[in-house]
Every structure is written in structure tokens, then in C-alpha cells.
Design a protein around this motif. Structure first.
Motif, PDB file in Angstrom:
ATOM      1  N   PHE A   1      85.079  80.703 -48.379  1.00 28.60           N
ATOM      2  CA  PHE A   1      85.070  79.459 -49.133  1.00 28.60           C
ATOM      3  C   PHE A   1      85.009  79.720 -50.636  1.00 28.60           C
ATOM      4  CE2 PHE A   1      83.110  75.927 -51.264  1.00 28.60           C
ATOM      5  CZ  PHE A   1      83.873  74.863 -50.806  1.00 28.60           C
ATOM      6  N   VAL A   2      84.197  80.684 -51.023  1.00 26.52           N
ATOM      7  CA  VAL A   2      84.081  81.020 -52.439  1.00 26.52           C
ATOM      8  C   VAL A   2      85.424  81.502 -52.981  1.00 26.52           C
ATOM      9  CG1 VAL A   2      82.904  82.504 -54.103  1.00 26.52           C
ATOM     10  CG2 VAL A   2      81.645  81.595 -52.134  1.00 26.52           C
ATOM     11  N   TRP A   3      86.097  82.378 -52.214  1.00 21.55           N
ATOM     12  CA  TRP A   3      87.392  82.894 -52.657  1.00 21.55           C
ATOM     13  C   TRP A   3      88.447  81.797 -52.681  1.00 21.55           C
ATOM     14  CZ3 TRP A   3      86.205  87.163 -54.777  1.00 21.55           C
ATOM     15  CH2 TRP A   3      85.270  88.021 -54.209  1.00 21.55           C
ATOM     16  N   ALA A   4      88.440  80.922 -51.672  1.00 19.07           N
ATOM     17  CA  ALA A   4      89.425  79.841 -51.631  1.00 19.07           C
ATOM     18  C   ALA A   4      89.247  78.893 -52.803  1.00 19.07           C
ATOM     19  CB  ALA A   4      89.312  79.077 -50.311  1.00 19.07           C
ATOM     20  N   SER A   5      88.012  78.601 -53.164  1.00 12.44           N
ATOM     21  CA  SER A   5      87.761  77.735 -54.321  1.00 12.44           C
ATOM     22  C   SER A   5      88.289  78.374 -55.604  1.00 12.44           C
ATOM     23  CB  SER A   5      86.259  77.468 -54.453  1.00 12.44           C
ATOM     24  OG  SER A   5      85.753  76.820 -53.311  1.00 12.44           O
ATOM     25  N   LEU A   6      88.055  79.669 -55.746  1.00 12.34           N
ATOM     26  CA  LEU A   6      88.507  80.379 -56.938  1.00 12.34           C
ATOM     27  C   LEU A   6      90.026  80.421 -57.022  1.00 12.34           C
ATOM     28  CD1 LEU A   6      87.998  82.173 -59.422  1.00 12.34           C
ATOM     29  CD2 LEU A   6      87.881  84.140 -57.860  1.00 12.34           C
ATOM     30  N   PHE A   7      90.676  80.833 -55.927  1.00 11.19           N
ATOM     31  CA  PHE A   7      92.135  80.974 -55.960  1.00 11.19           C
ATOM     32  C   PHE A   7      92.831  79.611 -56.014  1.00 11.19           C
ATOM     33  CE2 PHE A   7      91.135  85.034 -53.441  1.00 11.19           C
ATOM     34  CZ  PHE A   7      90.972  85.758 -54.616  1.00 11.19           C
ATOM     35  N   GLY A   8      92.245  78.598 -55.366  1.00 12.56           N
ATOM     36  CA  GLY A   8      92.817  77.264 -55.452  1.00 12.56           C
ATOM     37  C   GLY A   8      92.814  76.746 -56.875  1.00 12.56           C
ATOM     38  N   TRP A   9      91.730  77.032 -57.594  1.00 14.73           N
ATOM     39  CA  TRP A   9      91.641  76.615 -58.991  1.00 14.73           C
ATOM     40  C   TRP A   9      92.596  77.420 -59.881  1.00 14.73           C
ATOM     41  CZ3 TRP A   9      89.212  79.568 -63.075  1.00 14.73           C
ATOM     42  CH2 TRP A   9      89.174  78.889 -64.307  1.00 14.73           C
ATOM     43  N   LEU A  10      92.645  78.743 -59.671  1.00 13.37           N
ATOM     44  CA  LEU A  10      93.476  79.592 -60.517  1.00 13.37           C
ATOM     45  C   LEU A  10      94.965  79.312 -60.354  1.00 13.37           C
ATOM     46  CD1 LEU A  10      91.742  83.105 -60.217  1.00 13.37           C
ATOM     47  CD2 LEU A  10      91.868  81.644 -62.250  1.00 13.37           C
ATOM     48  N   PHE A  11      95.420  79.147 -59.108  1.00 12.53           N
ATOM     49  CA  PHE A  11      96.857  79.087 -58.840  1.00 12.53           C
ATOM     50  C   PHE A  11      97.404  77.682 -58.617  1.00 12.53           C
ATOM     51  CE2 PHE A  11      95.524  83.339 -57.135  1.00 12.53           C
ATOM     52  CZ  PHE A  11      96.104  84.084 -58.159  1.00 12.53           C
ATOM     53  N   PHE A  12      96.547  76.736 -58.243  1.00 10.32           N
ATOM     54  CA  PHE A  12      97.051  75.397 -57.923  1.00 10.32           C
ATOM     55  C   PHE A  12      96.334  74.280 -58.673  1.00 10.32           C
ATOM     56  CE2 PHE A  12      97.621  78.145 -54.198  1.00 10.32           C
ATOM     57  CZ  PHE A  12      99.006  78.111 -54.093  1.00 10.32           C
ATOM     58  N   GLY A  13      95.423  74.650 -59.575  1.00 10.06           N
ATOM     59  CA  GLY A  13      94.719  73.649 -60.354  1.00 10.06           C
ATOM     60  C   GLY A  13      93.809  72.757 -59.532  1.00 10.06           C
ATOM     61  N   GLU A  14      93.343  73.239 -58.390  1.00  8.76           N
ATOM     62  CA  GLU A  14      92.473  72.454 -57.517  1.00  8.76           C
ATOM     63  C   GLU A  14      91.035  72.556 -58.022  1.00  8.76           C
ATOM     64  OE1 GLU A  14      95.224  73.463 -53.576  1.00  8.76           O
ATOM     65  OE2 GLU A  14      93.167  74.245 -53.733  1.00  8.76           O
ATOM     66  N   HIS A  15      90.415  71.401 -58.241  1.00  9.12           N
ATOM     67  CA  HIS A  15      89.056  71.374 -58.779  1.00  9.12           C
ATOM     68  C   HIS A  15      88.033  71.264 -57.650  1.00  9.12           C
ATOM     69  CE1 HIS A  15      90.526  71.125 -62.874  1.00  9.12           C
ATOM     70  NE2 HIS A  15      91.364  70.165 -62.490  1.00  9.12           N
ATOM     71  N   VAL A  16      86.925  71.906 -57.857  1.00  8.46           N
ATOM     72  CA  VAL A  16      85.848  71.914 -56.868  1.00  8.46           C
ATOM     73  C   VAL A  16      84.785  70.917 -57.310  1.00  8.46           C
ATOM     74  CG1 VAL A  16      84.118  73.329 -55.714  1.00  8.46           C
ATOM     75  CG2 VAL A  16      86.323  74.320 -56.348  1.00  8.46           C
ATOM     76  N   SER A  17      84.451  69.987 -56.436  1.00  9.75           N
ATOM     77  CA  SER A  17      83.477  68.939 -56.761  1.00  9.75           C
ATOM     78  C   SER A  17      82.055  69.477 -56.659  1.00  9.75           C
ATOM     79  CB  SER A  17      83.651  67.760 -55.809  1.00  9.75           C
ATOM     80  OG  SER A  17      83.206  68.121 -54.505  1.00  9.75           O
ATOM     81  N   PRO A  18      81.073  68.754 -57.230  1.00 13.25           N
ATOM     82  CA  PRO A  18      79.662  69.160 -57.054  1.00 13.25           C
ATOM     83  C   PRO A  18      79.249  69.232 -55.589  1.00 13.25           C
ATOM     84  CG  PRO A  18      79.860  67.552 -58.825  1.00 13.25           C
ATOM     85  CD  PRO A  18      81.211  67.621 -58.157  1.00 13.25           C
ATOM     86  N   TRP A  19      79.805  68.339 -54.755  1.00 17.27           N
ATOM     87  CA  TRP A  19      79.514  68.389 -53.325  1.00 17.27           C
ATOM     88  C   TRP A  19      79.974  69.724 -52.737  1.00 17.27           C
ATOM     89  CZ3 TRP A  19      76.474  64.794 -51.282  1.00 17.27           C
ATOM     90  CH2 TRP A  19      76.401  63.536 -51.897  1.00 17.27           C
ATOM     91  N   THR A  20      81.153  70.152 -53.179  1.00 19.63           N
ATOM     92  CA  THR A  20      81.696  71.414 -52.682  1.00 19.63           C
ATOM     93  C   THR A  20      80.833  72.588 -53.124  1.00 19.63           C
ATOM     94  OG1 THR A  20      83.925  70.503 -52.725  1.00 19.63           O
ATOM     95  CG2 THR A  20      83.735  72.897 -52.660  1.00 19.63           C
TER      96      THR A  20
END
Length: 309
Positions: A260-279
């Protein structure tokens, strides 16, 4: 018994559970990098062609690594195990990558966490492994983290495509729970290089069966991404096979939560996906669960104990 895989790496070599746990975490990180590469490819070419052309790179690469040492042919029982895991991996991959293209990476990974939870108890049923208290408590903590993430995501509207993507990922997770058990059985009877070649070979055979109707040659600009995805997939498979060769499935399954930690990082780096406080709150619970599960003290696993028929 095949001598090439029955011999220990060193006389009296003992592989500690902690080392197997660390290698599994590294394998998961590599796998998450591959997920990011595959998400881009699926968005560009579709799930079938992304998997097909990646397979055309993976299988020769795995063959080069495997056959360089002149291995013996696996026994029929081991070939059957490779084929079974290949079939499960094909279904799992098609469902997961199709869903991954429709939901954020962090959400996809959080939904997939049902798999290691199921795998812990499947290991007890199918492999006769003891489910330790630390594994149960760690899994429950991770499950609480998933609940927090899903609650936060329920407050946003991702549309019908995301709903179907989520259902596909849940279907993939069911396949993955069984895949984790097969990984342990497979790793006890073959080394990582053999597994990487035969498993990917059977996946490619399955994909080729539909190629007359679905295959489309990708443009030249996509081949570097295909190559990167293939290298990452091969590397992650070998790392995880090594880890599961030296550690029990119920002990290593919680390492899946680190993805999950890696997916959050790579999603943000490559697809501009933001992680919410809930996440973020859910991720903290997940990581805490993994660390707690890692406190279990199983017996060291000696490679010399592994034998192939």
C-alpha cells in the motif's frame, strides 16, 4: 531428487525468518513498481495486449536466467504445479490489471488485501501451518486500516467504472489468496529461476490462445515500458519465490500490506493520484500490523531441508 536444486547454497546454511521477511518486502516493492508500469500500458493498449507483449519479453529473459545453469527437466508433478499457478496467475493478472486501470493504485491495493488475510487461514488448512497469535493480531490491525481507507473512499464519487474496477480487483484477490499458497508449495519444490521461467511460460501460452482475435502490435514508443514491466515482473517473482522458499506462507503473507505504501507513492509520482488523510491513517494501521506480525519467532528454515522429488 534433482541434485541441482537439492544442494544447499552453503554447508549448514541457515536462512533466518527475518531475512526471508525482508526479501519478501523488497519483492513486494518491486512488484508495485511493475504495477505502475502496467497501469500505464493498460491505459494505452488494453489489459490483454499489455500482458501479452510483456510476456514475450519476460519468457525469453526468464529462459536466459534459468537455462544458463543447465537445469534438469522438472518432474511431471512439479510441471503440473507450475501450470496450475500459471493458470491462477493469468486469471489474477487479467482481473487485477483491468481493475487497476479504473481505480487509483492505492485503492486497488487496499482492496487486494483481502488476499493475504484469506491466505493465512488457507495455509493452515492446505499446508498444515500453525497460525500464530502475532499473524492474527497483525492481520486484524491491517484489516482495520483497510476499513478506514474504504470509509474515506466511500465519501468520494469515482463513478461506475471504478465500481466495476473494484469488483474485478476483489475477484483477483480471491485468486491471489490461493496463489500465495501455491507460491509456498512451488517454492519448496523448485528454485526461483525455474519458477520464473515455467510459470511465466504457462501464462504466455494461455494468452496466446486468444491472440488471433485480440492481439495488436503496440507502437514502438511503448516497448521501453513493456521491457521495464517485464524486468520488474521477473525480478519480483524471483525475490518472492526465494522468500517463500525460506519462510512459512502464514508468516510472510502480512508483507503484502507494505504494497500500500509503494502503491500510494507510485500512484502519486506517475499518475498524480493524491492520498487522502483517511488513506494515510489506514496505511499506518497496515504497516503497524505488518511490523507486529513480523515479531513471530518461527524456527529457522535450513535450505538443506528442501528436497525435490
Amino acid at each position: 531428487m534433482r541434485e541441482d536444486s537439492a544442494k544447499p547454497m552453503g554447508q549448514g546454511a541457515v536462512m533466518t525468518p527475518a531475512r526471508a521477511f525482508l526479501i519478501a518486502v523488497i519483492g513486494i516493492a518491486t512488484f508495485s513498481m511493475m504495477d505502475a508500469a502496467m497501469k500505464g500500458l493498460v491505459l494505452a493498449t488494453g489489459v490483454y495486449n499489455a500482458m501479452l507483449w510483456r510476456g514475450f519479453v519476460i519468457v525469453p529473459l526468464a529462459a536466459l536466467i534459468h537455462f544458463a545453469r543447465g537445469p534438469a527437466m522438472p518432474p511431471p508433478g512439479v510441471i503440473g504445479l507450475h501450470a496450475l499457478r500459471g493458470a491462477v496467475s493469468l486469471a489474477m493478472g487479467m482481473l487485477f490489471f483491468w481493475g487497476l486501470a479504473r481505480v487509483p493504485m492505492a485503492q486497488a491495493i487496499s482492496l487486494s488485501y483481502i488476499a493475504p488475510l484469506i491466505a493465512i487461514f488457507l495455509a493452515a488448512i492446505l499446508l498444515g501451518e500453525r497460525v500464530g497469535r502475532a499473524s492474527i493480531v497483525g492481520s486484524l490491525a491491517a484489516l482495520a486500516g483497510i476499513g478506514i481507507i474504504l470509509f474515506g473512499q466511500s465519501r468520494s464519487d469515482l463513478g461506475d467504472a471504478a465500481m466495476w474496477g473494484a469488483l474485478a480487483i476483489l475477484g483477483s484477490a480471491l485468486c491471489y489468496s490461493y496463489n500465495l499458497i501455491l507460491a509456498r508449495q512451488q517454492a519448496l519444490r523448485a528454485d526461483p529461476r525455474e519458477i520464473a521461467f515455467w510459470q511465466n511460460g504457462f501464462v504466455l501460452i494461455g494468452l496466446l490462445s486468444a491472440s488471433p482475435w485480440l492481439a495488436v502490435v503496440p507502437p514502438s514508443g511503448q516497448w521501453p515500458a513493456i521491457g521495464i514491466a517485464a524486468v520488474l515482473a521477473t525480478g519480483s517473482l524471483m525475490l518472492l519465490a526465494w522468500a517463500y522458499r525460506h519462510g512459512e506462507a502464514s508468516y510472510l503473507a502480512p508483507t503484502e500490506y507494505s504494497s500500500f505504501v509503494w502503491a500510494s507513492l507510485f500512484g502519486w509520482l506517475f499518475f498524480g493520484e493524491h492520498v487522502s488523510p483517511w488513506t494515510l491513517a489506514g496505511a499506518l494501521c497496515i504497516v503497524a500490523g505488518c511490523l507486529y506480525a513480523a515479531r513471530r519467532k518461527p524456527q529457522p528454515f535450513a535450505e538443506a531441508e528442501i528436497q525435490n522429488p
